[in-house]
Write a protein that holds these residues in place. Structure first.
Motif, short mmCIF file in Angstrom:
data_model
loop_
_atom_site.label_atom_id
_atom_site.label_comp_id
_atom_site.label_asym_id
_atom_site.label_seq_id
_atom_site.Cartn_x
_atom_site.Cartn_y
_atom_site.Cartn_z
N PRO A 8 36.34 51.73 32.19
CA PRO A 8 37.24 51.37 33.13
C PRO A 8 36.64 49.84 33.58
CG PRO A 8 35.13 52.50 33.89
CD PRO A 8 35.49 52.57 32.47
N THR A 9 37.65 49.04 34.35
CA THR A 9 37.37 47.66 34.79
C THR A 9 36.96 47.81 35.93
OG1 THR A 9 39.66 47.52 35.65
CG2 THR A 9 39.32 46.79 33.28
N CYS A 10 36.33 46.57 36.54
CA CYS A 10 35.79 46.52 37.75
C CYS A 10 36.99 46.59 38.85
CB CYS A 10 35.34 45.05 37.90
SG CYS A 10 34.67 44.61 39.49
N PRO A 11 36.77 47.45 39.86
CA PRO A 11 37.61 47.57 41.26
C PRO A 11 37.89 46.26 41.84
CG PRO A 11 36.02 49.27 41.14
CD PRO A 11 35.38 48.27 40.15
N ASP A 12 36.90 45.35 41.78
CA ASP A 12 37.10 44.07 42.56
C ASP A 12 37.86 43.02 41.90
OD1 ASP A 12 36.56 42.72 44.98
OD2 ASP A 12 34.84 41.69 44.13
N CYS A 13 37.14 42.61 40.71
CA CYS A 13 37.83 41.53 40.03
C CYS A 13 38.39 41.80 38.61
CB CYS A 13 36.60 40.45 39.41
SG CYS A 13 35.74 41.07 38.15
N HIS A 14 38.56 42.95 38.20
CA HIS A 14 39.21 43.63 37.00
C HIS A 14 38.69 43.12 36.07
CE1 HIS A 14 42.04 45.55 39.89
NE2 HIS A 14 42.23 44.28 40.64
N CYS A 33 29.37 45.07 36.71
CA CYS A 33 30.43 43.81 36.02
C CYS A 33 29.88 42.84 35.47
CB CYS A 33 31.20 43.43 37.50
SG CYS A 33 32.31 42.36 37.05
N ASN A 35 31.08 40.09 35.18
CA ASN A 35 31.65 38.83 35.72
C ASN A 35 30.42 38.35 36.49
OD1 ASN A 35 32.61 36.49 37.14
ND2 ASN A 35 34.28 37.65 37.68
N CYS A 38 31.15 38.02 40.41
CA CYS A 38 31.85 38.90 41.18
C CYS A 38 30.57 39.67 41.67
CB CYS A 38 32.38 40.14 40.09
SG CYS A 38 33.10 41.40 41.03
N VAL A 48 33.91 55.20 39.09
CA VAL A 48 34.90 54.41 38.41
C VAL A 48 35.32 55.26 37.22
CG1 VAL A 48 33.92 52.39 39.40
CG2 VAL A 48 33.19 53.19 37.14
N SER A 50 37.39 57.45 34.57
CA SER A 50 38.82 57.78 34.54
C SER A 50 38.76 59.18 34.33
CB SER A 50 39.58 57.02 33.35
OG SER A 50 39.01 57.42 32.23
#
Length: 187
Positions: A8-14, A33, A35, A38, A48, A50
């Motif tokens: 999955p990607t970060c819900p905030d910064c993707h 994350c 990043n 972030c 998070v 899937s």
């Protein structure tokens, strides 16, 4: 067994997320994350995850890293976040009275089992007797933490209100003394 579940990607910064395993425990509850700018960090792995690539219901249990994977354990990328719970599945298990280990219904069973440590019910809820034996055998926390005991709960007590089961445990210990914390494991 190798799994191929999209990470999955970060819900905030993707941006990309990663699991950081504790080297001593080979386990984690969180994703992080990548990043550095972030602030969304240390996210519960179970929040998070899937729906794709998660453990199926029933028996036999899927094995990853030489261990059977409980239905509630989130698979993130190609790893299992062993110390975390899939929050969507946890809600489903609570609402539909499902076993945390195999994901099958507990409704037709007259009783199920919960893990209790120091008066607190372990997260995840109830299990079939067979699943409880598997959990006691392969889950490092349940196997190594000698404060855990397993308490039988009856059909009427399964609405995640474990007061009656805990009262029976307390009454037993008041009459007979503390339950031995080291119990033989039988599969």
């Amino acid at each position: 067994m190798t799994v191929n579940v999209p990470f999955p990607t970060c819900p905030d910064c993707h941006g990309p997320l990663t699991l950081q395993y504790d080297a001593d425990l080979n386990d984690t509850k969180y994703v992080y994350c990548l990043n550095a700018e972030c602030s969304y960090d240390g996210i519960s792995a179970g929040s998070v995850v899937s729906k794709e690539g998660q453990p199926a219901r029933g028996w036999p249990r899927q094995n990853i890293d030489g261990r059977p994977v409980p239905w509630l354990a989130p698979i993130i990328g190609d790893r299992v976040a062993w110390a975390s719970l899939n929050s969507g599945r946890l809600d489903e298990a609570d609402q539909r009275r499902l076993c945390q280990v195999c994901g099958c219904s507990l409704a037709s069973n007259p009783s199920a089992w919960i893990a209790v440590s120091q008066g607190e019910v372990a997260a995840g809820g109830a299990m079939h007797r067979r699943c409880m034996h598997l959990a006691r055998t392969v889950c490092p926390e349940l196997r190594n933490d000698l404060t855990y005991v397993f308490v039988e709960v009856h059909q009427s007590e399964r609405a995640n209100d474990w007061e009656a089961a805990l009262a029976r445990l307390t009454a037993y210990e008041e009459r007979h003394g503390p339950i031995p914390r080291l119990l033989p494991l039988h599969a």
